[in-house]
Design an enzyme around this catalytic site. Sequence first.
Site, PDB file in Angstrom:
ATOM      1  N   ARG A   8       0.852  -1.188   0.000  1.00  0.00           N
ATOM      2  CA  ARG A   8       0.000   0.000   0.000  1.00  0.00           C
ATOM      3  C   ARG A   8       0.896   1.249   0.000  1.00  0.00           C
ATOM      4  O   ARG A   8       2.011   1.223   0.537  1.00  0.00           O
ATOM      5  CB  ARG A   8      -0.892   0.012   1.243  1.00  0.00           C
ATOM      6  CG  ARG A   8      -1.907   1.146   1.232  1.00  0.00           C
ATOM      7  CD  ARG A   8      -2.662   1.262   2.546  1.00  0.00           C
ATOM      8  NE  ARG A   8      -3.538   2.431   2.516  1.00  0.00           N
ATOM      9  CZ  ARG A   8      -4.098   2.977   3.591  1.00  0.00           C
ATOM     10  NH1 ARG A   8      -3.877   2.455   4.789  1.00  0.00           N
ATOM     11  NH2 ARG A   8      -4.863   4.048   3.484  1.00  0.00           N
ATOM     12  N   HIS A   9       0.390   2.321  -0.595  1.00  0.00           N
ATOM     13  CA  HIS A   9       1.155   3.579  -0.641  1.00  0.00           C
ATOM     14  C   HIS A   9       1.407   4.140   0.765  1.00  0.00           C
ATOM     15  O   HIS A   9       0.746   3.764   1.733  1.00  0.00           O
ATOM     16  CB  HIS A   9       0.415   4.623  -1.486  1.00  0.00           C
ATOM     17  CG  HIS A   9      -0.925   5.009  -0.922  1.00  0.00           C
ATOM     18  ND1 HIS A   9      -1.075   5.868   0.154  1.00  0.00           N
ATOM     19  CD2 HIS A   9      -2.181   4.646  -1.278  1.00  0.00           C
ATOM     20  CE1 HIS A   9      -2.353   6.026   0.423  1.00  0.00           C
ATOM     21  NE2 HIS A   9      -3.054   5.280  -0.424  1.00  0.00           N
ATOM     22  N   GLU A  13      -1.787  13.260   3.106  1.00  0.00           N
ATOM     23  CA  GLU A  13      -2.512  14.304   3.832  1.00  0.00           C
ATOM     24  C   GLU A  13      -3.967  13.918   4.060  1.00  0.00           C
ATOM     25  O   GLU A  13      -4.537  14.168   5.123  1.00  0.00           O
ATOM     26  CB  GLU A  13      -2.423  15.626   3.058  1.00  0.00           C
ATOM     27  CG  GLU A  13      -1.025  16.234   3.049  1.00  0.00           C
ATOM     28  CD  GLU A  13      -0.954  17.534   2.266  1.00  0.00           C
ATOM     29  OE1 GLU A  13      -2.007  17.971   1.738  1.00  0.00           O
ATOM     30  OE2 GLU A  13       0.141  18.107   2.177  1.00  0.00           O
ATOM     31  N   GLU A  87      -7.378   3.232  -7.019  1.00  0.00           N
ATOM     32  CA  GLU A  87      -8.258   2.958  -5.883  1.00  0.00           C
ATOM     33  C   GLU A  87      -9.728   2.949  -6.302  1.00  0.00           C
ATOM     34  O   GLU A  87     -10.092   3.518  -7.352  1.00  0.00           O
ATOM     35  CB  GLU A  87      -8.012   4.007  -4.785  1.00  0.00           C
ATOM     36  CG  GLU A  87      -8.838   3.842  -3.513  1.00  0.00           C
ATOM     37  CD  GLU A  87      -8.590   2.528  -2.778  1.00  0.00           C
ATOM     38  OE1 GLU A  87      -8.942   1.460  -3.342  1.00  0.00           O
ATOM     39  OE2 GLU A  87      -8.085   2.565  -1.639  1.00  0.00           O
TER      40      GLU A  87
END
Length: 209
Positions: A8-9, A13, A87
Amino acid sequence: MTTFYFVRHGKTELNLSLRFQGGEIDSPLLPIGIEQAIQAGRYLSDVRFDLAAVSTQKRAMDTANYILKENKYLDGLTLRYHDKLREIKFGKREGAEIDHTDEQTSYLRQRPDLYDPSNFGGETIDSLVSRSTETIEKLSEEFPDGTILIVAHGVLLITLINSLIGKPKANWREGGPLANTSITIVEKTDQYRLRTFNDISYQTKIEEA
């Protein structure tokens, strides 16, 4: 046997502000997210990947770049970007603050078989898993003895992985959410087998800015 490393990345933010971050929105990696990706890269530095397949969203591409910068075996590595690894799309909810009391949000997290995003123009779980599975199947056919790095997103990866290993749709979010830059290893022979799940054991304590 094809070996997939699903990552996963790093933290963004919008992850920090607890907002919907789907397939039609992006947010920069935080300093902690960059450090997570660098640590993941160091942990995987001795793995000789044949291919890195990455979502076309910036948070995933940046994470992949930080990971691969640490790798010792970049010669001969193929790097590809895939729209089908983006996503899940949240439609009108993209960027909105997550309401944990909302019924569809609860279904998305706990009962994906009941999730219906039609009221806000989102993507269905079936669509998400269909397109991501198609990508993984093609890669396993192309690299039947390969080692493949996949860098993508939380909802996509947990539903995809659980689907691949044969869990029923109601349990496709089981074990989630995946941690940022967690590593899950799945091996494909005649079927998919889980070797390592949601591993962040390599991470040292990172102070959030």
